[in-house]
Design a protein around this motif. Structure first.
Motif: not given
Length: 306
Positions: A17, A21, A68, A73
């Protein structure tokens, strides 16, 4: 998308994750890894491509995409099969291979990878001489790291070598993402929480780095540059330590930085413990303890005041 070709769907790990990002937030090419090597000897393209296909078929991570958009999620989707293409370039007539390769690598990073479309990698073989090829494998940190990349490359070359010698293929050393998530579910989470609660007891904030006084004199102060040269014996000992401890060089250097922080600002809850743990670890500790002994107090003060 061929739904029949979907093997499994899993959530992203916490680290994944973070990489996702980072990839979305930053410029094109963020998170990409180049795994490279030079191959000597004539290559049989058909056998090489078959060896690469065998490797890709054996590892879920090489057949995985990340999604995503329009989902609650982020998830990763593993496919049963992907087409593992190999790009072949011929640069034998180029006089400046080094400069052209640097330009190629820079452009390749700018091109990026579409992490929502399989496969999330590119494998390029560049022929620079009659029997010399530069191998460039472009992959994404979301799905594997540099250490794993080297293991995959070693497996590829092993498969190819056996094929050229007409030896039977080795039994597949496959890896499935499902096994990792099953392992995570089997963990004793309460015990892990208790362990880390004890380790982190008393820790309230990161080790502070004192802000340099914004004065004219301070601004003119020269930066401190420190260098440590390891001889052949020390280098081999360090490499052996990394292999035995299953550490990357990057992880080790973060430990070295923790030692420096501990020396400069006193043994805090984390930096002190890590420094003691590392400097007590056999040859590794001996090498860096001796190196740090060569850093005098003035240099430490210089680090602390910057």
């Amino acid at each position: 998308m061929d739904r029949k070709n979907v093997k499994a769907i899993y959530p992203l790990t916490g680290m994944q994750q973070g990489f996702l990002w980072h990839s979305i937030r930053h410029q094109q090419g963020a998170g990409l890894i180049h795994v490279r090597c030079r191959l000597a000897g004539r290559l049989d393209r058909q056998l090489f491509e078959a060896a690469w296909a065998r490797v890709v078929d054996g590892h879920d991570a090489l057949r995985t995409t990340v999604h995503w958009r329009q989902v609650k999620q982020p998830v990763q989707m593993v496919f049963k099969h992907v087409v593992a293409m190999v790009a072949w370039l011929d640069w034998r007539d180029d006089l400046d291979i080094t400069e052209r390769l640097e330009s190629f690598l820079a452009a390749d990073l700018q091109l990026g990878l579409d992490i929502e479309k399989a496969p999330v990698f590119r494998l390029t073989l560049i022929q620079v001489a009659e029997d010399i090829h530069e191998l460039v494998w472009t992959c994404h940190h979301l799905l594997l790291d540099g250490w794993s990349g080297n293991l995959v490359l070693d497996q590829l070359l092993t498969h190819y070598d056996r094929a050229t010698r007409r030896l039977p293929p080795l039994s597949d050393s496959s890896s499935e993402l499902g096994s990792y998530f099953r392992w995570r579910k089997s963990l004793d989470t309460p015990s892990a929480n208790a362990y880390w609660t004890k380790i982190l007891s008393g820790f309230r904030a990161a080790t502070p780095l004192p802000k340099r006084a914004m004065t004219v004199a301070a601004d003119k102060r020269p930066a401190v540059k420190l260098g440590i040269a390891l001889d052949t014996e020390q280098t081999r000992a360090l490499q052996a330590f990394l292999r035995q401890s299953r550490l990357t060089l990057n992880a080790m250097m973060q430990g070295v930085w923790a030692i420096v922080l501990s020396r400069a600002f006193g043994p805090g809850p984390l930096t002190g413990s890590l420094a003691i743990m590392l400097t007590d670890t056999g040859t590794f500790g001996k090498i860096f303890s001796e190196a740090l002994e060569n850093v005098d107090d003035k240099q430490i003060e210089g680090i602390a005041s910057t």
